[in-house]
Every structure is written in C-alpha cells, then in structure tokens.
Design a protein around this motif. Structure first.
Motif, PDB file in Angstrom:
ATOM      1  N   SER A   1      13.057   8.449  22.609  1.00 45.13           N
ATOM      2  CA  SER A   1      13.275   7.109  23.695  1.00 45.13           C
ATOM      3  C   SER A   1      13.782   7.556  25.026  1.00 45.13           C
ATOM      4  CB  SER A   1      14.092   6.170  22.817  1.00 45.13           C
ATOM      5  OG  SER A   1      13.365   5.776  21.586  1.00 45.13           O
ATOM      6  N   GLY A   2      13.538   8.957  25.482  1.00 45.57           N
ATOM      7  CA  GLY A   2      14.022   9.022  26.557  1.00 45.57           C
ATOM      8  C   GLY A   2      15.630   9.491  26.926  1.00 45.57           C
ATOM      9  N   ASP A   3      16.194   9.395  25.627  1.00 47.16           N
ATOM     10  CA  ASP A   3      17.636   9.547  25.856  1.00 47.16           C
ATOM     11  C   ASP A   3      18.090  10.647  24.849  1.00 47.16           C
ATOM     12  OD1 ASP A   3      20.750   9.262  25.341  1.00 47.16           O
ATOM     13  OD2 ASP A   3      20.557   6.950  25.727  1.00 47.16           O
ATOM     14  N   ARG A   4      18.617  11.576  25.574  1.00 43.38           N
ATOM     15  CA  ARG A   4      18.924  13.146  25.017  1.00 43.38           C
ATOM     16  C   ARG A   4      19.963  13.098  23.979  1.00 43.38           C
ATOM     17  NH1 ARG A   4      20.779  18.267  26.105  1.00 43.38           N
ATOM     18  NH2 ARG A   4      19.241  19.904  25.433  1.00 43.38           N
ATOM     19  N   PRO A   5      21.220  12.108  24.231  1.00 42.47           N
ATOM     20  CA  PRO A   5      22.256  11.973  23.290  1.00 42.47           C
ATOM     21  C   PRO A   5      21.980  10.902  21.966  1.00 42.47           C
ATOM     22  CG  PRO A   5      23.076  11.776  25.807  1.00 42.47           C
ATOM     23  CD  PRO A   5      21.427  11.902  25.750  1.00 42.47           C
ATOM     24  N   VAL A   6      21.069  10.267  22.250  1.00 45.75           N
ATOM     25  CA  VAL A   6      20.869   9.553  21.357  1.00 45.75           C
ATOM     26  C   VAL A   6      19.856  10.215  20.294  1.00 45.75           C
ATOM     27  CG1 VAL A   6      19.389   7.428  20.329  1.00 45.75           C
ATOM     28  CG2 VAL A   6      20.987   7.359  22.712  1.00 45.75           C
ATOM     29  N   LEU A   7      18.926  11.010  20.836  1.00 50.88           N
ATOM     30  CA  LEU A   7      18.282  11.972  20.030  1.00 50.88           C
ATOM     31  C   LEU A   7      19.008  13.012  18.997  1.00 50.88           C
ATOM     32  CD1 LEU A   7      15.586  13.097  18.803  1.00 50.88           C
ATOM     33  CD2 LEU A   7      15.687  14.511  20.821  1.00 50.88           C
ATOM     34  N   HIS A   8      20.078  13.508  19.884  1.00 51.88           N
ATOM     35  CA  HIS A   8      20.745  14.567  19.016  1.00 51.88           C
ATOM     36  C   HIS A   8      21.733  13.722  17.957  1.00 51.88           C
ATOM     37  CE1 HIS A   8      20.870  17.856  22.120  1.00 51.88           C
ATOM     38  NE2 HIS A   8      19.484  17.425  22.108  1.00 51.88           N
ATOM     39  N   HIS A   9      21.994  12.491  18.300  1.00 58.28           N
ATOM     40  CA  HIS A   9      22.915  11.703  17.183  1.00 58.28           C
ATOM     41  C   HIS A   9      22.011  11.381  16.160  1.00 58.28           C
ATOM     42  CE1 HIS A   9      26.258   9.196  15.749  1.00 58.28           C
ATOM     43  NE2 HIS A   9      25.168   8.229  15.571  1.00 58.28           N
ATOM     44  N   ALA A  10      20.765  11.214  16.130  1.00 63.53           N
ATOM     45  CA  ALA A  10      19.910  10.574  15.283  1.00 63.53           C
ATOM     46  C   ALA A  10      19.860  12.181  14.332  1.00 63.53           C
ATOM     47  CB  ALA A  10      18.513  10.322  15.718  1.00 63.53           C
TER      48      ALA A  10
ATOM     49  N   LEU B   1      20.875  22.594  17.784  1.00 66.14           N
ATOM     50  CA  LEU B   1      20.693  22.438  16.438  1.00 66.14           C
ATOM     51  C   LEU B   1      21.864  23.068  15.457  1.00 66.14           C
ATOM     52  CD1 LEU B   1      16.967  22.978  16.576  1.00 66.14           C
ATOM     53  CD2 LEU B   1      18.168  20.860  16.485  1.00 66.14           C
ATOM     54  N   LEU B   2      22.078  24.089  15.747  1.00 64.89           N
ATOM     55  CA  LEU B   2      23.407  24.756  15.161  1.00 64.89           C
ATOM     56  C   LEU B   2      24.514  24.099  15.023  1.00 64.89           C
ATOM     57  CD1 LEU B   2      22.634  28.438  15.713  1.00 64.89           C
ATOM     58  CD2 LEU B   2      22.427  27.612  13.483  1.00 64.89           C
ATOM     59  N   ALA B   3      24.873  23.638  16.327  1.00 65.02           N
ATOM     60  CA  ALA B   3      26.060  22.828  16.547  1.00 65.02           C
ATOM     61  C   ALA B   3      26.240  21.454  15.808  1.00 65.02           C
ATOM     62  CB  ALA B   3      26.441  22.516  18.000  1.00 65.02           C
ATOM     63  N   LEU B   4      24.900  20.965  15.754  1.00 65.74           N
ATOM     64  CA  LEU B   4      24.713  19.471  15.195  1.00 65.74           C
ATOM     65  C   LEU B   4      24.705  19.675  13.545  1.00 65.74           C
ATOM     66  CD1 LEU B   4      21.651  18.160  17.051  1.00 65.74           C
ATOM     67  CD2 LEU B   4      23.973  17.168  17.207  1.00 65.74           C
ATOM     68  N   ALA B   5      24.470  20.865  13.309  1.00 67.63           N
ATOM     69  CA  ALA B   5      24.355  21.093  11.714  1.00 67.63           C
ATOM     70  C   ALA B   5      25.913  21.296  11.121  1.00 67.63           C
ATOM     71  CB  ALA B   5      23.563  22.256  11.483  1.00 67.63           C
ATOM     72  N   ALA B   6      26.436  21.952  11.958  1.00 65.71           N
ATOM     73  CA  ALA B   6      28.099  22.188  11.896  1.00 65.71           C
ATOM     74  C   ALA B   6      28.667  21.089  11.675  1.00 65.71           C
ATOM     75  CB  ALA B   6      28.610  23.179  12.722  1.00 65.71           C
TER      76      ALA B   6
END
Length: 241
Positions: free
Chosen positions: A103-112, A150-155
């Motif tokens: 939805s055009g929002d990178r931080p929101v996507l990473h949170h999802a 992606l690795l940081a989000l998984a951790a």
C-alpha cells in the motif's frame, strides 16, 4: 504420477489450478513420502476467500483483495495447506508476493511481514512446518525489502537469532536483473546464498518468452549444441550456484 528423476521438492500454492492444485497433488505426495513440498500463503481464489471469511480468518473487505498477510489468514491457510496436501509437516511455507500488500508504505509492509513470520514461527515450533520464506516477483529486485531486512524481521519474529526463515523464491532468467547481479557476485541471489538460505528459482524461461529471444550468438556463448530452452535454463541454474 511420478516425479522426475532426482526431484526432491514439489512446489505448489493454494491459488494454483483455480484452487485445485493441492488436492490434486495429495495422492502423488502420499505415494512419494520422501518428496518435500513447498507451498504458499498470500494469494487466494474467490472461493478460498469465502471459506476464510466463514472461518473468521478474513473480513469480507480483506477477502475482496484476493491477497492477504493478515496473521489469522496465514495461520488458517497454513493449516488448510497441510490438510489439502495430506502432510502433517510442510517443508516450506512461502509468503506469496508480499510486496502486493505494501500500500505504498514500506514500514507498514515490513510490519506485516514480521507478523506473518511470527505466525510461521508458531507453526515451526508446533512441528507443522520445517521452515518458511518469501516467494516474490519484484520485491527483492525493486528492494521493497532486502534479504538482510527479511533476516532481521525473522529474528524479531522469533525473538532472537534462532529463526526458521529458510528460503527465498524469485524469478531467475536471462531478462531479470537478479541474474546479471548474481553473475558478478552481487544482488539478492548472492545475499541469500551467502546467508545460507535456500534459493528457489521461478520463471526461468520468463513465461515461455525466452526461447524465442535467444539468438544463435547468445546460445553459442552459453553452450553450443543445446536447445534454446536448455541454454536459458542452464544460465539460470549457474546464476543460482
């Protein structure tokens, strides 16, 4: 149905073959228990969306999108994948084109993505999946997310460095940027293999367009004497290696 010689993995998704792929594959998987299976969560058919709404995994508005990373949906779809495929434990569950949820929002996507990873960590802890990852068309190429992110989000999802992020899937072909980067030791292919992730290649013939684009000069540069299909596929395999 017999797998090709040397096959170790079967890749599928709940939206393939208008939602029938997994149930059609189940008998073949039952006959070959050593085969590992990779499936996905993200895209879904209208019928599957309606089932998810009835199960309380999606709202009606979410179902209209045809794609979701919502934790309740990822949890429900993972269980449904296991049931349809007839496997108590899945080899991989990949988030299918998570960039579609940005939805055009990178931080929101990473949170999802992080929240979806947390659900898949739960499934791994329960013994329902061996690992998880991301299947993307443009997310890595356009750096909507990177392998490092992606690795940081998984951790973060796992609460530490011991996580179950195990694979990335992306297009690998002569007309996609990642193959050019990989041949120079750069880009997402190199980053993923360097991090110990399994790399699954999709669209090596670019939807069937590549064989007609490979002229004789390019074919001879790759390897003389092969068909255009094999030349294009061979270059994609070398890029992964």
């Amino acid at each position: 149905m017999r797998p090709p010689p040397g096959a170790q993995w079967i890749g599928t998704a709940p939206n393939y073959t208008t939602g029938r792929a997994q149930t059609l594959l189940a008998p073949a998987l039952a006959a070959h228990p050593s085969l590992r299976v990779s499936t996905q969560a993200g895209y879904f058919t209208a019928a599957t969306g309606a089932e998810a709404v009835n199960a309380g995994a999606l709202t009606e508005d979410q179902a209209l999108a045809g794609h979701s990373l919502a934790p309740d949906y990822v949890r429900w779809q993972t269980a449904r994948n296991r049931e349809q495929l007839g496997r108590d434990r899945l080899g991989l569950v990949l988030l299918h084109s998570p960039e579609c949820a940005r939805s055009g929002d990178r931080p929101v996507l990473h949170h999802a993505i992080r929240d979806a990873f947390a659900v898949l960590e739960e499934a791994a802890a329960a013994g329902h999946v061996a690992g998880y990852g991301v299947a993307t068309w443009a997310g890595l190429e356009e750096e909507v997310f990177t392998v490092g992110e992606l690795l940081a989000l998984a951790a973060d999802a796992a609460g530490g460095t011991t996580h179950h992020l195990a694979a990335v899937q992306l297009p690998v072909s002569l007309v996609m940027t990642p193959i050019v980067q990989a041949l120079h030791g750069q880009g997402p292919l190199a980053a993923a293999t360097g991090a110990g992730l399994r790399v699954l290649a999709s669209a090596p013939l670019h939807g069937g367009e590549l064989p007609g684009m490979v002229d004789q000069e390019l074919a001879d540069l790759i390897r003389p004497g092969l068909t255009p299909h094999r030349r294009a596929s061979l270059r994609s395999r070398h890029a992964q290696e």
